[in-house]
Scaffold this motif. Structure first.
Motif, mmCIF file in Angstrom:
data_model
loop_
_atom_site.group_PDB
_atom_site.id
_atom_site.type_symbol
_atom_site.label_atom_id
_atom_site.label_comp_id
_atom_site.label_asym_id
_atom_site.label_seq_id
_atom_site.Cartn_x
_atom_site.Cartn_y
_atom_site.Cartn_z
ATOM 1 N N PRO A 42 0.876 -1.069 -0.078
ATOM 2 C CA PRO A 42 -0.032 -0.166 0.050
ATOM 3 C C PRO A 42 1.079 1.243 0.166
ATOM 4 O O PRO A 42 1.735 1.332 0.570
ATOM 5 C CB PRO A 42 -0.809 -0.129 1.392
ATOM 6 N N LEU A 43 0.483 2.192 -0.832
ATOM 7 C CA LEU A 43 1.136 3.508 -0.920
ATOM 8 C C LEU A 43 -0.020 4.566 -0.656
ATOM 9 O O LEU A 43 -1.453 4.260 -0.975
ATOM 10 C CB LEU A 43 1.841 3.710 -1.990
ATOM 11 N N THR A 44 0.198 5.778 -0.182
ATOM 12 C CA THR A 44 -0.683 6.964 -0.092
ATOM 13 C C THR A 44 -0.495 8.021 -0.859
ATOM 14 O O THR A 44 0.622 8.638 -1.051
ATOM 15 C CB THR A 44 -0.725 7.177 1.462
ATOM 16 N N THR A 45 -1.432 8.604 -1.725
ATOM 17 C CA THR A 45 -1.285 9.588 -2.788
ATOM 18 C C THR A 45 -1.318 10.905 -2.023
ATOM 19 O O THR A 45 -1.481 11.021 -0.622
ATOM 20 C CB THR A 45 -2.465 9.558 -3.622
ATOM 21 N N LYS A 49 -5.432 9.007 -0.400
ATOM 22 C CA LYS A 49 -6.111 8.075 -0.918
ATOM 23 C C LYS A 49 -4.886 6.905 -0.793
ATOM 24 O O LYS A 49 -3.761 6.859 -1.282
ATOM 25 C CB LYS A 49 -6.399 8.090 -2.315
ATOM 26 N N VAL A 50 -5.382 5.417 -0.297
ATOM 27 C CA VAL A 50 -4.441 4.470 -0.074
ATOM 28 C C VAL A 50 -4.627 3.645 -1.460
ATOM 29 O O VAL A 50 -5.656 3.253 -1.721
ATOM 30 C CB VAL A 50 -4.786 3.557 1.098
ATOM 31 N N VAL A 51 -3.652 3.444 -2.045
ATOM 32 C CA VAL A 51 -3.384 2.465 -3.284
ATOM 33 C C VAL A 51 -2.467 1.353 -3.143
ATOM 34 O O VAL A 51 -1.525 1.280 -2.566
ATOM 35 C CB VAL A 51 -3.189 3.531 -4.408
ATOM 36 N N ARG A 52 -2.768 0.492 -3.961
ATOM 37 C CA ARG A 52 -2.038 -0.582 -3.991
ATOM 38 C C ARG A 52 -0.983 -0.446 -5.359
ATOM 39 O O ARG A 52 -1.348 -0.393 -6.372
ATOM 40 C CB ARG A 52 -2.533 -1.910 -4.205
ATOM 41 N N PHE A 53 0.444 -0.759 -4.879
ATOM 42 C CA PHE A 53 1.386 -0.302 -5.957
ATOM 43 C C PHE A 53 1.203 -1.223 -7.329
ATOM 44 O O PHE A 53 1.100 -0.661 -8.580
ATOM 45 C CB PHE A 53 2.696 -0.837 -5.592
ATOM 46 N N TYR A 54 0.861 -2.550 -7.398
ATOM 47 C CA TYR A 54 0.749 -3.391 -8.509
ATOM 48 C C TYR A 54 -0.648 -3.103 -9.038
ATOM 49 O O TYR A 54 -0.872 -2.912 -10.233
ATOM 50 C CB TYR A 54 1.098 -4.865 -8.172
ATOM 51 N N ASP A 106 11.486 9.539 1.760
ATOM 52 C CA ASP A 106 11.577 10.272 2.885
ATOM 53 C C ASP A 106 10.158 10.470 3.465
ATOM 54 O O ASP A 106 9.473 11.552 3.790
ATOM 55 C CB ASP A 106 12.120 11.830 2.756
ATOM 56 N N PRO A 107 9.519 9.269 3.849
ATOM 57 C CA PRO A 107 7.980 9.099 4.253
ATOM 58 C C PRO A 107 7.938 9.854 5.299
ATOM 59 O O PRO A 107 6.754 10.074 5.663
ATOM 60 C CB PRO A 107 7.720 7.638 4.153
ATOM 61 N N LYS A 108 8.608 10.025 6.323
ATOM 62 C CA LYS A 108 8.483 10.425 7.733
ATOM 63 C C LYS A 108 8.174 12.165 7.588
ATOM 64 O O LYS A 108 7.380 12.432 8.376
ATOM 65 C CB LYS A 108 9.682 10.263 8.525
ATOM 66 N N ASN A 109 8.662 12.617 6.543
ATOM 67 C CA ASN A 109 8.401 14.014 6.536
ATOM 68 C C ASN A 109 7.451 14.409 5.258
ATOM 69 O O ASN A 109 6.944 15.219 5.361
ATOM 70 C CB ASN A 109 9.819 14.987 6.344
ATOM 71 N N ASP A 110 7.530 13.570 4.417
ATOM 72 C CA ASP A 110 6.611 13.809 2.766
ATOM 73 C C ASP A 110 5.391 13.352 3.368
ATOM 74 O O ASP A 110 4.941 12.098 3.025
ATOM 75 C CB ASP A 110 7.304 13.280 1.811
ATOM 76 N N THR A 111 4.561 14.162 3.954
ATOM 77 C CA THR A 111 3.079 13.466 4.341
ATOM 78 C C THR A 111 2.327 13.877 3.160
ATOM 79 O O THR A 111 2.600 14.566 2.270
ATOM 80 C CB THR A 111 2.607 14.363 5.352
ATOM 81 N N PRO A 112 1.054 13.375 3.068
ATOM 82 C CA PRO A 112 0.045 13.630 1.692
ATOM 83 C C PRO A 112 -0.002 15.371 1.516
ATOM 84 O O PRO A 112 0.086 15.822 0.530
ATOM 85 C CB PRO A 112 -1.131 13.093 2.123
ATOM 86 N N LYS A 134 5.198 3.387 3.809
ATOM 87 C CA LYS A 134 6.071 2.798 4.965
ATOM 88 C C LYS A 134 7.400 2.703 4.374
ATOM 89 O O LYS A 134 7.787 2.318 3.014
ATOM 90 C CB LYS A 134 5.794 1.380 5.488
ATOM 91 N N GLU A 135 8.533 3.007 5.094
ATOM 92 C CA GLU A 135 9.954 3.106 4.361
ATOM 93 C C GLU A 135 10.460 1.697 3.850
ATOM 94 O O GLU A 135 10.927 1.626 2.942
ATOM 95 C CB GLU A 135 10.758 3.660 5.671
#
Length: 311
Positions: A42-45, A49-54, A106-112, A134-135
């Motif tokens: 899962p990744l977040t735009t 919005k939560v999306v699945r990579f594949y 840098d997912p800790k700082n790069d929020t949506p 998630k990292e």
């Protein structure tokens, strides 16, 4: 058979290089670069919005994917500016025939919210998603795409400015530089994906003599033109017409060479520009003193031409 299986696993580990070398062909069509290879994490735009990579981002699509982080002071701003130009060249194909994805390392700082603000600074249009997560998931995606390498830790940007272009249904993938000439990148995408006449180009028959190469013009086109003009108004950054008359020449030279250091030193002019242009960081392009001089000479020549035309 077991030997062949081990060979295939080794090939998968070097996915990007293998795909680029093999190119299009039946060996890759419907081949190993599918659901069994790519993680469906899962990744977040930028919109939350939560999306699945594949399943959501790759399956059945043509894509162009790079890695960025929003507070980067090296290649990321240039990557984003160049890709913004590619998006404009390709027009409504983006979001229909090809999808752009920029994944934050840098997912800790790069929020949506941070990513959405970053997109607005660059006037990014539809068909291009910025993604966080998630990292460990992002590291896995980067590895599987061939966008991570052993040299990343020694790179001041934390990654190489690479762009993976792929067509999931056919299994064709190729790696390009994300900071290449935008028209060249758009043409490469069009050719790779089999689009006809997507990017108009001049015919060699129109050339009456070999083009003259102006090194200053080449540098400006490849390093500066995505964000700046000379006499055509502000872009992502300021119009550079007569900049060496409006600012101290030595200051301009240093700002071009090491803008990140001037910001760190809280130089008042650098801070003013940073605030005025929506906190977009001017990248440190590792230019030599000779390249800085060539760029300024080109800007000064173009500035004189702008003044002459005005009169």
């Amino acid at each position: 058979m077991r030997t062949q299986h081990r060979i295939r696993i080794a090939a998968v580990a070097t996915f990007a290089a293998t795909a680029a070398l093999l190119g299009p062909g039946p060996a890759l069509a419907g081949g190993p670069w599918g659901a069994d290879y790519f993680p469906n994490v899962p990744l977040t735009t930028q919109d939350g919005k939560v999306v699945r990579f594949y399943d959501d981002l790759l399956k059945g699509k043509s894509v162009a994917i790079n890695l960025i982080y929003t507070h980067c002071s090296a290649s990321c701003p240039l990557e984003t500016a160049k890709m913004t130009q590619v998006q404009r060249i390709l027009g409504d194909r983006v979001g229909k025939d090809i999808f752009f994805y920029s994944i934050s390392i840098d997912p800790k700082n790069d929020t949506p919210e941070v990513m959405k603000a970053y997109m607005q600074k660059y006037h990014i249009g539809p068909g291009w998603l910025f993604l966080t997560g998630k990292e460990e998931d992002i590291k896995l995606v980067a590895k599987k795409l061939g966008l991570s390498s052993l040299t990343d830790l020694s790179n001041r940007d934390g990654h190489m400015p690479s762009l993976m272009i792929g067509n999931e249904p056919t299994g064709k993938w190729v790696r390009q530089s994300a900071v290449d000439n935008p028209r060249f990148l758009a043409a490469q995408m069009a050719n790779f994906l089999g689009w006809r006449n997507a990017v108009p180009a001049r015919s060699y028959a129109e050339l009456t003599e070999p083009p003259k190469i102006d090194e200053g013009a080449r540098l400006f086109s490849s390093r500066c033109a995505s964000c700046h003009t000379v006499g055509k108004g502000d872009g992502i950054g300021p119009d550079l017409a007569n900049v060496t008359k409006r600012r101290d020449h030595c200051w301009v030279s240093r700002y071009i060479a090491e803008p990140d250091k001037l910001l760190e030193e809280k130089d008042p002019v650098a801070l003013e520009l940073f605030a005025k242009y929506k906190n977009v960081r001017m990248p440190n392009l590792s230019l030599t003193p000779e390249e800085v001089a060539l760029l300024l000479s080109y800007v000064e020549t173009q500035s004189r031409a702008v003044v002459a035309q005005a009169h």
